[in-house]
Design an enzyme around this catalytic site. Structure first.
Site, short mmCIF file in Angstrom:
data_model
loop_
_atom_site.label_atom_id
_atom_site.label_comp_id
_atom_site.label_asym_id
_atom_site.label_seq_id
_atom_site.Cartn_x
_atom_site.Cartn_y
_atom_site.Cartn_z
CB SER A 1 3.04 1.61 6.22
OG SER A 1 1.84 1.79 6.95
CG ASP B 1 0.06 -4.14 2.76
OD1 ASP B 1 0.27 -3.56 1.68
OD2 ASP B 1 -0.12 -3.54 3.84
CG HIS C 1 -0.40 0.23 2.52
ND1 HIS C 1 -0.13 -0.79 3.42
CD2 HIS C 1 -0.03 1.38 3.16
CE1 HIS C 1 0.36 -0.27 4.53
NE2 HIS C 1 0.44 1.03 4.40
#
Length: 318
Positions: free
Chosen positions: A261, A183, A142
């Site tokens: 992230s 992811d 992402h």
């Protein structure tokens, strides 16, 4: 005949001791006992104080050792962590085709790849870590999703790294492969291997709830930020970018915020045990609630080598 004389006086029979002598002897014995008791009472607090000091000193030593251990872990792991900017180039003369930067062989002490990005619009930030000396960077899908789904040819990823001397420089990150189901994504930067420090990879199958862990990333653009916590839970299920569940996720209370992230979750030995990926935020605040998740490194070890060798499978291209 010689007589042997004892060095110790022979005690007199009790019948031969006068009452006055016996009273004096008892008074002397009582005085000695009382004095010994007084000395013991006076010494007791000193002994307790000394014991308390020893325990306090031991506690300070343990605390200092813990602090030094965390500092050492950060100093050893931090150079492996990268800062990623998701950029959109400004079209030239309305052109929508991919804009190629001029190919120039940089000299020793090459300049950063910033010329192309000077007027680019920053659309997001994230973290990642160096996988190997070939320049592969592991991050979340992402974080690079706009680059992966780019149709205009204007999306770029700028990767900020730290060399062995602590100097920061940036390079364009080329997308090698991605897997939305977990992811995960792999970028590649064109950097000489001696400038890179790959992260030390651990395992996640032997983690236990309560053990210490640390997250390093770039929350809100503040690069190389360290947060500490514990493994709060194991075997969690979280959603992936394509809607499928990611099973076996690690839950931690180490703060993970926007920009973290893709960064590493590490254990007390500086080994990567997960890839930070998600957090539950307080409604309307965007602030971490302390319930954060990472993809276990065992899953990463199964996925990343495949992406490096084969790239993205057709089923994952959308």
């Amino acid at each position: 005949m010689a007589t042997v004389t004892s060095l110790h006086p022979v005690p007199l029979a009790s019948s031969s001791i006068s009452p006055r002598t016996r009273a004096a002897h008892l008074s002397y014995s009582s005085m000695i006992t009382t004095r010994r008791a007084s000395i013991a009472l006076l010494a007791a607090p000193l002994l307790l104080f000394s014991d308390s000091n020893v325990k306090a000193e031991e506690k300070r030593d343990e605390s200092q050792q813990d602090e030094e251990r965390v500092v050492h872990i950060f100093s050893e792991t931090s150079p492996s962590v990268v800062f990623i900017k998701d950029l959109e180039l400004q079209p030239r003369n309305g052109a929508k085709k991919r804009i190629q930067a001029p190919v120039v062989s940089p000299p020793t002490g090459e300049a950063d790849d910033e010329e192309e990005f000077r007027d680019a619009k920053v659309e997001g930030t994230g973290s990642g870590f160096v996988w190997d000396k070939m320049g592969h960077i592991v991050t979340n899908y992402h974080v690079v999703e706009k680059l992966a789904t780019d149709q205009s040819g204007l999306q770029r990823c700028q990767v900020f790294l730290e060399d062995m001397n602590g100097n920061t420089f940036s390079k364009e990150g080329k997308l090698v492969g991605y897997d939305p189901a977990y992811d995960l994504a792999v970028l590649k930067v064109d950097v000489e291997g001696d400038k890179l420090r790959p992260a030390s990879i651990g395992t996640s199958h032997d983690l236990v709830v309560g053990q210490s862990c640390f997250a390093i990333g770039n929350p809100y653009g503040y690069d190389h930020t360290l947060t500490t916590g514990v493994v709060s839970g194991l075997g969690r299920e979280i959603p992936s970018p394509n809607g499928r569940p990611i099973r076996g996720a690690i839950q931690t209370d180490a703060a993970i915020n926007a920009g973290n992230s893709g960064g590493p979750l590490i254990d007390s030995y500086g080994h990567v045990i997960g890839v930070n990926t998600a957090t539950f935020t307080r409604k309307g605040s965007g602030i971490s609630s302390g319930v954060n998740f990472a993809i276990p490194i065992d899953i990463v070890l199964l996925t990343i080598p495949y992406l490096i060798v084969y790239g993205t499978s057709v089923s994952n291209r959308f």
